[in-house]
Scaffold this motif. Structure first.
Motif, PDB file in Angstrom:
ATOM      1  N   ILE A 210       0.825  -1.213   0.000  1.00 47.52           N
ATOM      2  CA  ILE A 210       0.000   0.000   0.000  1.00 47.52           C
ATOM      3  C   ILE A 210       0.858   1.262   0.000  1.00 47.52           C
ATOM      4  N   GLY A 211       2.135   1.120  -0.340  1.00 48.82           N
ATOM      5  CA  GLY A 211       3.029   2.270  -0.412  1.00 48.82           C
ATOM      6  C   GLY A 211       3.712   2.364  -1.763  1.00 48.82           C
ATOM      7  N   GLN A 212       3.820   3.559  -2.278  1.00 52.33           N
ATOM      8  CA  GLN A 212       4.505   3.809  -3.566  1.00 52.33           C
ATOM      9  C   GLN A 212       5.157   5.176  -3.487  1.00 52.33           C
ATOM     10  N   SER A 213       6.476   5.198  -3.552  1.00 53.39           N
ATOM     11  CA  SER A 213       7.194   6.455  -3.381  1.00 53.39           C
ATOM     12  C   SER A 213       8.655   6.274  -3.777  1.00 53.39           C
ATOM     13  N   ALA A 214       9.354   7.407  -3.893  1.00 50.59           N
ATOM     14  CA  ALA A 214      10.792   7.345  -4.126  1.00 50.59           C
ATOM     15  C   ALA A 214      11.514   6.895  -2.853  1.00 50.59           C
ATOM     16  N   ALA A 216      11.091   4.373   0.456  1.00 47.27           N
ATOM     17  CA  ALA A 216      10.324   3.251   0.990  1.00 47.27           C
ATOM     18  C   ALA A 216      10.244   3.346   2.510  1.00 47.27           C
ATOM     19  N   TRP A 217       9.038   3.218   3.041  1.00 51.01           N
ATOM     20  CA  TRP A 217       8.835   3.275   4.493  1.00 51.01           C
ATOM     21  C   TRP A 217       8.568   1.891   5.068  1.00 51.01           C
ATOM     22  N   GLY A 218       8.708   0.870   4.250  1.00 51.94           N
ATOM     23  CA  GLY A 218       8.488  -0.492   4.703  1.00 51.94           C
ATOM     24  C   GLY A 218       9.203  -1.458   3.773  1.00 51.94           C
ATOM     25  N   PHE A 235       7.707   0.131  -4.528  1.00 49.12           N
ATOM     26  CA  PHE A 235       6.396  -0.338  -4.102  1.00 49.12           C
ATOM     27  C   PHE A 235       6.635  -1.187  -2.864  1.00 49.12           C
ATOM     28  N   PHE A 236       5.995  -0.820  -1.752  1.00 45.28           N
ATOM     29  CA  PHE A 236       6.355  -1.453  -0.492  1.00 45.28           C
ATOM     30  C   PHE A 236       5.143  -1.669   0.423  1.00 45.28           C
TER      31      PHE A 236
END
Length: 238
Positions: A210-214, A216-218, A235-236
């Motif tokens: 549920i994460g997509q970004s430059a 990664a928080w997971g 994608f994380f």
């Protein structure tokens, strides 16, 4: 005859000279000890580590160790919210390093997103706009745009987020394109087609992603490095 260790040490020193031109300086007390004293803030060291692991040669793995140490130094110096790593320098093969960097994700069938979701014209409109703002470049592969759209669908299915596509997109602090105003740009037909495909066929990602970004928080499920822009989309899971 030059010994194997001496040849490796010479190779390390050669890398050190090259890295020195990029703002990073490495030194080696022996062939088994590499110290890094600088880094280039503009360099994507993670991608360089991946490239070295894919190469898999002995020299590439040594270079990968240097890049990894520079990455760790960059994280510590700039106070970035990334984990320090130690994939290289442990005698692993390139294949084993890649397996540790990108562990396989086991998807439980019962957690799959509905494969035939219903959607409205408004759903397609806002999903296309956010995908265009996040990954709208014409040269991006279809799967990248579909994965960006899938993150939105996965959030809709997650009880921690709003239960509509528009609600997820405008959830405060989630998508920077809301603040920049790029969410209101007109998407290309390619983006619209990819978003329609996801709405009709379901998410391309496990529901835990549920994460997509430059940044990664997971745990990272997959990544896409754009050689044109020099950026990476992760994608994380969260």
């Amino acid at each position: 005859m030059i010994s194997r260790k001496k040849r490796l040490l010479c190779f390390i020193l050669a890398i050190s000279m090259i890295l020195g031109t990029l703002g990073g300086v490495a030194s080696a007390a022996s062939s088994d000890v590499i110290e890094v004293h600088g880094f280039d803030a503009k360099v994507d060291y993670t991608q360089k580590m991946i490239d070295c692991a894919k190469d898999g040669s002995e020299y590439a793995l040594i270079a990968g160790e240097v890049y990894e140490k520079q990455r760790n130094l960059k994280i510590e110096t700039l106070g970035l919210e990334y984990e320090l790593t130690s994939y290289f320098g442990r005698g692993l093969t390139g294949e084993e390093i890649l397996a540790e960097m990108f562990p396989p994700v086991v998807e439980a069938p019962e957690e799959s997103v509905e494969t035939t979701p219903t959607y409205s014209d408004e759903d397609l409109l806002w999903l296309s706009r956010v995908v265009f703002a996040e990954a709208g470049c014409d040269w991006f592969p279809d799967w990248v745009q579909r994965d960006v759209a899938s993150v939105v669908l996965n959030r809709v299915a997650d009880p921690r987020y709003p239960d509509t596509i528009k609600g997820v997109i405008f959830d405060p602090g989630q998508y920077s394109c809301i603040d920049s105003g790029s969410i209101y740009n007109t998407p290309t037909q390619k983006v619209i087609d990819n978003c329609r495909w996801v709405l009709e066929n379901g998410s391309t990602l496990p529901v835990s992603v549920i994460g997509q970004s430059a940044y990664a928080w997971g745990p990272i499920y997959k990544s896409y490095y754009d050689s044109v822009l020099g950026t990476t989309i992760h994608f994380f899971s969260c």
